[in-house]
Enzyme design. Structure first.
Site, PDB file in Angstrom:
ATOM      1  N   SER A 174      42.532  27.086  27.411  1.00  0.00           N
ATOM      2  CA  SER A 174      41.916  28.331  27.850  1.00  0.00           C
ATOM      3  C   SER A 174      42.859  29.043  28.831  1.00  0.00           C
ATOM      4  O   SER A 174      44.032  29.236  28.513  1.00  0.00           O
ATOM      5  CB  SER A 174      40.541  28.039  28.460  1.00  0.00           C
ATOM      6  OG  SER A 174      39.765  29.200  28.566  1.00  0.00           O
ATOM      7  N   ASP A 212      35.431  28.215  17.816  1.00  0.00           N
ATOM      8  CA  ASP A 212      35.678  28.954  19.061  1.00  0.00           C
ATOM      9  C   ASP A 212      35.375  30.434  18.855  1.00  0.00           C
ATOM     10  O   ASP A 212      35.993  31.098  18.032  1.00  0.00           O
ATOM     11  CB  ASP A 212      37.141  28.769  19.484  1.00  0.00           C
ATOM     12  CG  ASP A 212      37.406  29.189  20.919  1.00  0.00           C
ATOM     13  OD1 ASP A 212      36.644  30.011  21.466  1.00  0.00           O
ATOM     14  OD2 ASP A 212      38.404  28.704  21.486  1.00  0.00           O
ATOM     15  N   HIS A 271      34.292  26.840  22.090  1.00  0.00           N
ATOM     16  CA  HIS A 271      35.498  26.879  22.923  1.00  0.00           C
ATOM     17  C   HIS A 271      35.629  25.624  23.788  1.00  0.00           C
ATOM     18  O   HIS A 271      36.733  25.119  24.002  1.00  0.00           O
ATOM     19  CB  HIS A 271      35.448  28.135  23.809  1.00  0.00           C
ATOM     20  CG  HIS A 271      36.623  28.297  24.710  1.00  0.00           C
ATOM     21  ND1 HIS A 271      37.898  28.556  24.239  1.00  0.00           N
ATOM     22  CD2 HIS A 271      36.733  28.239  26.063  1.00  0.00           C
ATOM     23  CE1 HIS A 271      38.738  28.663  25.259  1.00  0.00           C
ATOM     24  NE2 HIS A 271      38.061  28.473  26.373  1.00  0.00           N
TER      25      HIS A 271
END
Length: 359
Positions: free
Chosen positions: A145, A307, A340
């Site tokens: 991320s 995601d 995610h």
């Protein structure tokens, strides 16, 4: 396995954005023994509200260590072989210089006078700290991320010192939908009357920060995961009165309340803005030029099948661009319905992919 928590104090630091600090602190956690030149160091970069603590005991008021099943004896980041270091990102409230810090120029908290920083700035500050620690060339960098964005900036900014990069659940530049999600989160904080233009005391804009986190949590999971866990089940009451609450609402409220207890609202503003500014091609003549600087080195792009925040195609796109420009790049995918956050949940897959990449 010993966990060393410490910090590096840097002086007269100017970052790529032009932000200048007379003094700057980079807090870090270290696991395993470092070789004399630091050549066995694996640098791990953490996500938005994470911290430098990858593994170890839980501590009140801090996020849980977030990669414990990946770090340690016999794991992908094997501390019998590697020294694993994770810095607390600039702008984060867990020890590094941030809006919570005192500006030595006036003796006041930085608050909203803190400079707006990019992932490139964060990477440069971490590289300066590594230099101060005597680390000339690391073995690899990895991050997920926001941490993946910072890891990628390490790679393209310092290719001669960063021969391997694992880009996990992150693109090579941020797309408009993710910027839009961040904008709404910031608005919820800045619209809270307790924000007071950033000069609050105590908890500050607790309602705004909680709402921001609730929105973020929706983007961190997938519709399938919510369906599988909650569907339309009620946590309490009925749908006929406002005291009734669906299970999914209860989940979001829980995470909203939890973030208020351990995070700072101004830091949240700055770190979401840092994410918005991610673009490895900016100031380098575009994406191709940026990737060319990393030619000959190794890149793993690890996407997540479900995601919605940084869809798998964005990671695949980064890998294709890297390979086109001479990077020894390849793509793998975490098959999961966890969205995610899969890189923080599906540890068996992450461990397998990292283990193969590093060896």
């Amino acid at each position: 396995m010993k966990e060393e928590l410490s910090s590096v104090e840097l002086e007269n630091v100017t970052l790529p954005s032009g932000a200048r600090f007379d003094s700057l602190t980079q807090a870090y956690a270290k696991y395993g023994e470092m070789s004399s030149d630091g050549g066995n160091v694996i640098l791990v970069c953490h996500a938005l509200t994470g911290s430098q603590r990858l593994t170890g005991e839980k501590r009140a008021g801090e996020p849980d260590p977030w990669w414990g099943p990946i770090v340690g004896d016999g794991r992908a980041l094997d501390t019998r072989e590697y020294c694993v270091i994770c810095f607390n990102n600039l702008g984060s409230p867990y020890g590094s210089t941030s809006p919570l810090s005192i500006n030595p120029a006036d003796g006041r908290r930085w608050a909203m006078r803190f400079p707006i920083l990019s992932p490139r700035d964060a990477a440069f500050a971490q590289r300066a700290a590594l230099d101060a620690m005597g680390v000339k060339e690391i073995y690899a960098v990895a991050g997920g991320s926001l941490g993946g964005m910072i890891a990628l900036e390490h790679a393209v900014s310092f290719p001669d010192k960063t021969p391997r990069c694992a880009l996990i659940a992150a693109p090579d530049r941020l797309y408009p939908q993710a910027i839009a999600f961040n904008a709404v989160q910031r608005q919820s904080i800045m619209g809270d009357p307790e924000w007071k233009s950033g000069d609050y005391e105590g908890a500050g804009p607790a309602n705004g920060l909680a709402a921001a986190r609730m929105l973020a949590m929706i983007t961190y999971r997938s519709e399938q995961s919510f369906t599988n866990r909650y569907m339309r089940e009620m946590a309490r009451g009925t749908t006929n009165d406002w005291s009734g609450e669906f299970q999914v609402e209860s989940y979001l409220h829980h995470h909203g309340e939890a973030i208020v207890k351990r995070f700072d609202a101004n830091c949240y503003l700055y770190l979401t803005r840092m994410m918005d500014l991610h673009d490895i091609g900016a100031g380098r003549g575009g994406l191709d030029a940026a990737w060319k600087s990393y030619a000959g080195r190794r890149l793993l792009g690890l996407g997540v099948s479900s995601d919605m925040l940084f869809p798998n195609w964005q990671v695949e796109e980064a890998v294709r661009a890297a390979a086109k420009n001479g990077v020894r790049a390849y793509y793998e995918e975490i098959e999961s319905e966890n969205g995610h956050d899969s890189f923080l949940i599906d540890f068996d897959q992450v461990d397998d992919y990292l283990r193969s990449f590093l060896r």
